[in-house]
Design a protein around this motif. Structure first.
Motif, PDB file in Angstrom:
ATOM      1  N   SER A  33      44.038  56.390  44.558  1.00 45.80           N
ATOM      2  CA  SER A  33      44.529  56.005  43.243  1.00 45.80           C
ATOM      3  C   SER A  33      43.995  54.627  42.876  1.00 45.80           C
ATOM      4  CB  SER A  33      46.054  55.979  43.248  1.00 45.80           C
ATOM      5  OG  SER A  33      46.521  54.872  44.002  1.00 45.80           O
ATOM      6  N   LEU A  34      44.064  54.322  41.593  1.00 40.70           N
ATOM      7  CA  LEU A  34      43.630  53.005  41.134  1.00 40.70           C
ATOM      8  C   LEU A  34      44.487  51.904  41.762  1.00 40.70           C
ATOM      9  CD1 LEU A  34      42.845  53.407  37.328  1.00 40.70           C
ATOM     10  CD2 LEU A  34      41.267  52.733  39.152  1.00 40.70           C
ATOM     11  N   VAL A  35      45.772  52.196  41.938  1.00 37.26           N
ATOM     12  CA  VAL A  35      46.651  51.193  42.537  1.00 37.26           C
ATOM     13  C   VAL A  35      46.210  50.891  43.966  1.00 37.26           C
ATOM     14  CG1 VAL A  35      48.998  50.711  43.336  1.00 37.26           C
ATOM     15  CG2 VAL A  35      48.631  51.758  41.094  1.00 37.26           C
ATOM     16  N   GLU A  36      45.925  51.950  44.765  1.00 37.48           N
ATOM     17  CA  GLU A  36      45.493  51.751  46.145  1.00 37.48           C
ATOM     18  C   GLU A  36      44.196  50.960  46.201  1.00 37.48           C
ATOM     19  OE1 GLU A  36      47.154  55.670  48.494  1.00 37.48           O
ATOM     20  OE2 GLU A  36      45.431  55.912  47.165  1.00 37.48           O
ATOM     21  N   SER A  37      43.259  51.293  45.323  1.00 37.60           N
ATOM     22  CA  SER A  37      41.989  50.567  45.284  1.00 37.60           C
ATOM     23  C   SER A  37      42.202  49.109  44.896  1.00 37.60           C
ATOM     24  CB  SER A  37      41.027  51.233  44.296  1.00 37.60           C
ATOM     25  OG  SER A  37      40.737  52.558  44.687  1.00 37.60           O
ATOM     26  N   THR A  38      43.110  48.875  43.949  1.00 36.00           N
ATOM     27  CA  THR A  38      43.404  47.511  43.510  1.00 36.00           C
ATOM     28  C   THR A  38      44.064  46.714  44.630  1.00 36.00           C
ATOM     29  OG1 THR A  38      43.648  48.286  41.230  1.00 36.00           O
ATOM     30  CG2 THR A  38      44.597  46.139  41.762  1.00 36.00           C
ATOM     31  N   ILE A  39      44.966  47.346  45.361  1.00 41.47           N
ATOM     32  CA  ILE A  39      45.593  46.688  46.514  1.00 41.47           C
ATOM     33  C   ILE A  39      44.533  46.251  47.513  1.00 41.47           C
ATOM     34  CG2 ILE A  39      47.040  47.090  48.555  1.00 41.47           C
ATOM     35  CD1 ILE A  39      48.768  48.924  46.753  1.00 41.47           C
ATOM     36  N   LEU A  97      39.103  43.194  37.700  1.00 40.50           N
ATOM     37  CA  LEU A  97      39.029  44.446  38.465  1.00 40.50           C
ATOM     38  C   LEU A  97      38.789  45.667  37.586  1.00 40.50           C
ATOM     39  CD1 LEU A  97      42.019  43.712  40.885  1.00 40.50           C
ATOM     40  CD2 LEU A  97      39.581  43.351  41.303  1.00 40.50           C
ATOM     41  N   ASN A  98      38.775  45.434  36.274  1.00 45.94           N
ATOM     42  CA  ASN A  98      38.528  46.513  35.325  1.00 45.94           C
ATOM     43  C   ASN A  98      39.569  47.620  35.434  1.00 45.94           C
ATOM     44  OD1 ASN A  98      37.100  47.702  33.200  1.00 45.94           O
ATOM     45  ND2 ASN A  98      35.813  48.909  34.586  1.00 45.94           N
ATOM     46  N   VAL A  99      40.838  47.197  35.514  1.00 54.58           N
ATOM     47  CA  VAL A  99      41.955  48.146  35.549  1.00 54.58           C
ATOM     48  C   VAL A  99      43.013  47.655  34.564  1.00 54.58           C
ATOM     49  CG1 VAL A  99      41.555  48.845  37.944  1.00 54.58           C
ATOM     50  CG2 VAL A  99      43.068  46.904  37.453  1.00 54.58           C
ATOM     51  N   GLY A 100      44.040  48.449  34.359  1.00 49.92           N
ATOM     52  CA  GLY A 100      45.104  48.071  33.447  1.00 49.92           C
ATOM     53  C   GLY A 100      46.092  47.101  34.072  1.00 49.92           C
ATOM     54  N   ARG A 101      46.846  46.425  33.222  1.00 52.82           N
ATOM     55  CA  ARG A 101      47.832  45.459  33.718  1.00 52.82           C
ATOM     56  C   ARG A 101      48.934  46.140  34.523  1.00 52.82           C
ATOM     57  NH1 ARG A 101      49.705  40.876  29.521  1.00 52.82           N
ATOM     58  NH2 ARG A 101      50.904  40.381  31.399  1.00 52.82           N
TER      59      ARG A 101
END
Length: 237
Positions: free
Chosen positions: A14-20, A48-52
């Motif tokens: 997931s995007l969250v896992e990648s962001t972590i 990081l090119n993701v949402g807040r």
């Protein structure tokens, strides 16, 4: 003609896992030092090119792991550069040989310190635990043997007089259980018996720290040697 066998595809991260992972990498590398304030949510989202919302959830997870600390009205700060849960996951992905090498280091130092701090009651308790452990053939269930072995070595760690080492070994015991079970499944690996374990107790009883450490290392040495030879074998094909 039968239809080809299909297996489920591995889920995408997931995007969250990648962001972590990306935030953790900045912390572990020292780019964001312990005690420093990290970029705010919007800055991180842009970087990081993701949402807040994704950034917010990643920060929540890392705050729960005590890697980050959110100070309301101020910002988010780096609390530590070590994520204990992630560290244990990485240990869990290590090889069987690497596991036994690490186990040998911990148990050798625990035995060395236990030789200095032990009491007569401690020595008697170790002999009782070793009797309960017995040999692999003495246990119908493999899990009972593994638990008895872990209890023996864990007791030595608790006798070390070093609370940090004892706690680390207790934390490490879950990994010990998995890897020891795996080693027992490998029929061609050595299985250290009562005699080599008794040498550890004898050295602890004599208060000979060097001998106790050497005896503890000797328990794991045959397994490490066998696994090193297995690793050195050329791959087939």
């Amino acid at each position: 003609m039968s239809s080809p066998t299909t297996i489920p595809q591995a889920p995408r991260r997931s995007l969250v896992e990648s962001t972590i992972d990306l935030i953790r990498a900045q912390v572990e590398s020292g780019a964001w030092k312990v005690g420093s304030k990290i970029p705010n949510e919007q800055e991180l989202a842009d970087m990081l090119n993701v949402g807040r919302n994704t950034v917010r959830e990643a920060i929540r997870v890392l705050s729960h792991a005590q890697v980050l600390e959110v100070r309301q009205g101020d910002g988010t700060y780096v609390r530590t550069n070590v994520d204990a849960a992630e560290t244990m996951r990485r240990i869990g992905r290590s090889s069987l040989r690497e596991h036994y090498e690490l186990r040998a280091m911990l148990e050798a130092e625990a035995a060395r310190l236990a030789a200095t701090h032990r009491s007569e009651a401690d020595v008697a308790f170790l002999r009782e635990l070793l009797s309960r452990r017995g040999e692999r053939r003495d246990h119908v269930a493999r899990e009972d043997f593994v638990d008895a072995d872990i209890e023996f070595h864990g007791a030595i760690a608790r006798m070390s007089g070093n609370a940090a080492l004892a706690e680390l070994y207790r934390y490490f015991a879950g990994s010990v259980r998995v890897y020891m079970s795996e080693a027992l499944d490998e029929g061609d690996l050595p299985n250290p018996g009562l005699d080599v374990h008794a040498i550890i107790i004898d050295a602890i009883e004599r208060r000979d720290g060097d001998a106790a450490a050497a005896a503890a290392r000797a328990v794991a040495t045959p397994v490490i040697a066998a696994l090193s030879m297995e690793r050195a074998k050329p791959s087939k094909g």
